[in-house]
Design an enzyme around this catalytic site. Sequence first.
Site, PDB file in Angstrom:
ATOM      1  N   HIS A 190      37.308  43.266  54.061  1.00  0.00           N
ATOM      2  CA  HIS A 190      37.890  41.924  54.021  1.00  0.00           C
ATOM      3  C   HIS A 190      37.761  41.184  55.337  1.00  0.00           C
ATOM      4  CE1 HIS A 190      40.639  43.424  50.491  1.00  0.00           C
ATOM      5  NE2 HIS A 190      39.383  43.253  50.139  1.00  0.00           N
ATOM      6  N   GLU A 216      55.432  54.951  48.387  1.00  0.00           N
ATOM      7  CA  GLU A 216      55.977  54.704  47.036  1.00  0.00           C
ATOM      8  C   GLU A 216      54.878  54.862  45.987  1.00  0.00           C
ATOM      9  OE1 GLU A 216      57.440  50.687  47.482  1.00  0.00           O
ATOM     10  OE2 GLU A 216      55.457  49.820  47.114  1.00  0.00           O
TER      11      GLU A 216
HETATM   12  C1  BV8 Z   1      36.267  39.076  44.674  1.00  0.00           C
HETATM   13  C2  BV8 Z   1      42.703  38.118  52.960  1.00  0.00           C
HETATM   14  C3  BV8 Z   1      34.352  38.626  43.495  1.00  0.00           C
HETATM   15  C4  BV8 Z   1      42.648  38.580  54.322  1.00  0.00           C
HETATM   16  C5  BV8 Z   1      42.938  39.429  50.997  1.00  0.00           C
HETATM   17  C6  BV8 Z   1      42.126  40.004  37.830  1.00  0.00           C
HETATM   18  C7  BV8 Z   1      41.902  41.366  37.751  1.00  0.00           C
HETATM   19  C8  BV8 Z   1      41.196  42.038  38.732  1.00  0.00           C
HETATM   20  C9  BV8 Z   1      40.691  41.355  39.834  1.00  0.00           C
HETATM   21  C10 BV8 Z   1      40.928  40.005  39.909  1.00  0.00           C
HETATM   22  C11 BV8 Z   1      41.632  39.326  38.922  1.00  0.00           C
HETATM   23  N1  BV8 Z   1      41.686  38.028  39.305  1.00  0.00           N
HETATM   24  C12 BV8 Z   1      41.028  37.873  40.481  1.00  0.00           C
HETATM   25  C13 BV8 Z   1      40.562  39.060  40.842  1.00  0.00           C
HETATM   26  C14 BV8 Z   1      39.797  39.369  42.032  1.00  0.00           C
HETATM   27  C15 BV8 Z   1      40.712  39.392  43.267  1.00  0.00           C
HETATM   28  C16 BV8 Z   1      41.842  40.374  43.083  1.00  0.00           C
HETATM   29  O1  BV8 Z   1      41.645  41.553  43.168  1.00  0.00           O
HETATM   30  N2  BV8 Z   1      43.044  39.841  42.821  1.00  0.00           N
HETATM   31  C17 BV8 Z   1      44.169  40.744  42.576  1.00  0.00           C
HETATM   32  C18 BV8 Z   1      45.358  40.340  43.453  1.00  0.00           C
HETATM   33  C19 BV8 Z   1      44.505  40.689  41.098  1.00  0.00           C
HETATM   34  N3  BV8 Z   1      39.839  39.855  44.319  1.00  0.00           N
HETATM   35  C20 BV8 Z   1      39.156  38.962  45.032  1.00  0.00           C
HETATM   36  O2  BV8 Z   1      39.244  37.753  44.915  1.00  0.00           O
HETATM   37  C21 BV8 Z   1      38.167  39.570  46.009  1.00  0.00           C
HETATM   38  N4  BV8 Z   1      36.902  38.922  45.824  1.00  0.00           N
HETATM   39  O3  BV8 Z   1      36.677  39.738  43.752  1.00  0.00           O
HETATM   40  O4  BV8 Z   1      35.130  38.393  44.653  1.00  0.00           O
HETATM   41  C22 BV8 Z   1      33.634  37.412  43.188  1.00  0.00           C
HETATM   42  C23 BV8 Z   1      32.760  37.488  42.154  1.00  0.00           C
HETATM   43  C24 BV8 Z   1      32.056  36.374  41.833  1.00  0.00           C
HETATM   44  C25 BV8 Z   1      32.226  35.214  42.564  1.00  0.00           C
HETATM   45  C26 BV8 Z   1      33.120  35.151  43.611  1.00  0.00           C
HETATM   46  C27 BV8 Z   1      33.846  36.262  43.924  1.00  0.00           C
HETATM   47  C28 BV8 Z   1      38.630  39.311  47.443  1.00  0.00           C
HETATM   48  C29 BV8 Z   1      39.811  40.210  47.728  1.00  0.00           C
HETATM   49  C30 BV8 Z   1      40.219  40.042  49.194  1.00  0.00           C
HETATM   50  C31 BV8 Z   1      41.323  39.062  49.250  1.00  0.00           C
HETATM   51  N5  BV8 Z   1      41.804  38.962  50.617  1.00  0.00           N
HETATM   52  N6  BV8 Z   1      43.436  39.087  52.149  1.00  0.00           N
HETATM   53  C32 BV8 Z   1      44.039  38.541  54.866  1.00  0.00           C
HETATM   54  O5  BV8 Z   1      44.644  37.453  54.940  1.00  0.00           O
HETATM   55  O6  BV8 Z   1      44.496  39.635  55.201  1.00  0.00           O
HETATM   56  S1  BV8 Z   1      43.813  40.449  49.983  1.00  0.00           S
HETATM   57  C33 BV8 Z   1      45.045  41.263  50.817  1.00  0.00           C
HETATM   58  O7  BV8 Z   1      45.410  42.321  49.924  1.00  0.00           O
HETATM   59  C34 BV8 Z   1      44.648  41.950  52.109  1.00  0.00           C
HETATM   60  O8  BV8 Z   1      43.276  41.835  52.425  1.00  0.00           O
HETATM   61  C35 BV8 Z   1      44.974  43.405  51.839  1.00  0.00           C
HETATM   62  O9  BV8 Z   1      44.129  44.205  52.520  1.00  0.00           O
HETATM   63  C36 BV8 Z   1      44.764  43.469  50.383  1.00  0.00           C
HETATM   64  C37 BV8 Z   1      45.354  44.664  49.675  1.00  0.00           C
HETATM   65  O10 BV8 Z   1      46.718  44.757  50.043  1.00  0.00           O
HETATM   66  P1  BV8 Z   1      47.199  46.153  50.639  1.00  0.00           P
HETATM   67  O11 BV8 Z   1      46.380  46.444  51.845  1.00  0.00           O
HETATM   68  O12 BV8 Z   1      47.208  47.174  49.565  1.00  0.00           O
HETATM   69  O13 BV8 Z   1      48.648  45.812  51.135  1.00  0.00           O
HETATM   70  P2  BV8 Z   1      49.988  45.764  50.256  1.00  0.00           P
HETATM   71  O14 BV8 Z   1      51.036  45.101  51.071  1.00  0.00           O
HETATM   72  O15 BV8 Z   1      49.672  45.249  48.883  1.00  0.00           O
HETATM   73  O16 BV8 Z   1      50.379  47.307  50.063  1.00  0.00           O
HETATM   74  C38 BV8 Z   1      50.776  48.094  51.194  1.00  0.00           C
HETATM   75  C39 BV8 Z   1      50.988  49.501  50.672  1.00  0.00           C
HETATM   76  O17 BV8 Z   1      51.304  50.344  51.783  1.00  0.00           O
HETATM   77  C40 BV8 Z   1      52.154  49.621  49.685  1.00  0.00           C
HETATM   78  O18 BV8 Z   1      51.748  50.421  48.591  1.00  0.00           O
HETATM   79  C41 BV8 Z   1      53.241  50.339  50.504  1.00  0.00           C
HETATM   80  O19 BV8 Z   1      54.024  51.202  49.686  1.00  0.00           O
HETATM   81  C42 BV8 Z   1      52.416  51.161  51.456  1.00  0.00           C
HETATM   82  N7  BV8 Z   1      53.067  51.488  52.723  1.00  0.00           N
HETATM   83  C43 BV8 Z   1      53.896  50.701  53.465  1.00  0.00           C
HETATM   84  N8  BV8 Z   1      54.248  51.361  54.599  1.00  0.00           N
HETATM   85  C44 BV8 Z   1      53.593  52.560  54.574  1.00  0.00           C
HETATM   86  C45 BV8 Z   1      52.846  52.649  53.382  1.00  0.00           C
HETATM   87  N9  BV8 Z   1      52.094  53.725  53.065  1.00  0.00           N
HETATM   88  C46 BV8 Z   1      52.091  54.753  53.945  1.00  0.00           C
HETATM   89  N10 BV8 Z   1      52.770  54.745  55.106  1.00  0.00           N
HETATM   90  C47 BV8 Z   1      53.529  53.673  55.449  1.00  0.00           C
HETATM   91  N11 BV8 Z   1      54.229  53.694  56.617  1.00  0.00           N
END
Ligand code: BV8
Length: 252
Positions: free
Chosen positions: A118, A214
């Site tokens: 990303h 979690e």
């Molecule tokens: C694309 C920007 C293709 C940078 C981010 C429907 C179904 C499936 C997919 C899609 C859909 N509709 C749209 C899509 C595609 C979409 C997507 O996946 N949406 C999801 C939300 C449904 N994806 C995209 O758009 C991607 N591009 O698919 O392009 C395409 C094809 C044709 C034409 C054009 C395009 C682009 C995805 C990237 C988006 N950018 N961020 C920024 O600002 O940072 S996403 C954002 O979420 C971040 O990048 C981050 O990295 C990413 C994932 O989040 P996590 O890292 O998992 O963080 P989160 O807070 O969610 O979770 C943290 C976890 O850590 C938790 O589980 C927690 O329990 C745990 N935790 C906490 N503390 C600890 C711990 N674990 C261990 N130890 C600890 N101490």
Amino acid sequence: MSIPEELQKILKSAREVVALTGAGISAESGIPTFRGADGLWSKLSPEELASFDAFLRNPQLVSEWYEHRRKIARESKPNQAHIALVEMERIFPSFTVVTQNIDNLHKRAGSMKVAELHGNIERNYCLGCGKHYDGEDFDRNRNFKCPECGGLIRPDIVWFGEMLPVDQWAMAEEAVQRAEVIFVVGTSSVVYPAAELPMTVRRNGGKIVEVNIEETPLSNIADFSFKGSASRVLTEITDQTKELRGFAKDTE
Ligand code: BV8
């Protein structure tokens, strides 16, 4: 924390290993996650801040938000979980970190092979002429106006709906093709296509090891699921794997 027999056998002989990381691995460095109770998205809506449309609508607001996150990232330090993954590069003949994070902490920790799916918050480029304004070059005052062509300077990161960088995705795909193990660390496994990578490992006969505080959608599918903080669990797994593989104990 003990590693199950079956996983010990795998880690003792594994050659190709991958770690897929998310915001949770940087939580213990003080960087907020996205979807947790006090996560970024709980306060701000991603539509308003983490999309190209949002940037075009309000480049000042979005640029300031990333400047704020860049500042937090720079003031943070890699934690024991990042360091455990650097150790894994020493342990396994082939080890790749595939990260969804943009905070640059894996590289600062010393990981050499990192696929940044990303992007990276230290990099920016001009939409008009493509000139890069990375790291210190990025003049906070100018913020988002290119002095060369007057175009908008945007962060070199991937927003929703944007394609992932082809070379980074290719590195990730190549790494998971032959992976015997993928550690999935600190990610809610809801963002695609990153969340697809563990399934590729599974389809090719590799094992999924989840490390999270979690349950996630991956927890029921993972072959091994460790509930706990990334720093504690990964340090334990790395230490026990070094013993299994006959690495000399680190001098204290
Ligand atoms: C694309 C920007 C293709 C940078 C981010 C429907 C179904 C499936 C997919 C899609 C859909 N509709 C749209 C899509 C595609 C979409 C997507 O996946 N949406 C999801 C939300 C449904 N994806 C995209 O758009 C991607 N591009 O698919 O392009 C395409 C094809 C044709 C034409 C054009 C395009 C682009 C995805 C990237 C988006 N950018 N961020 C920024 O600002 O940072 S996403 C954002 O979420 C971040 O990048 C981050 O990295 C990413 C994932 O989040 P996590 O890292 O998992 O963080 P989160 O807070 O969610 O979770 C943290 C976890 O850590 C938790 O589980 C927690 O329990 C745990 N935790 C906490 N503390 C600890 C711990 N674990 C261990 N130890 C600890 N101490």
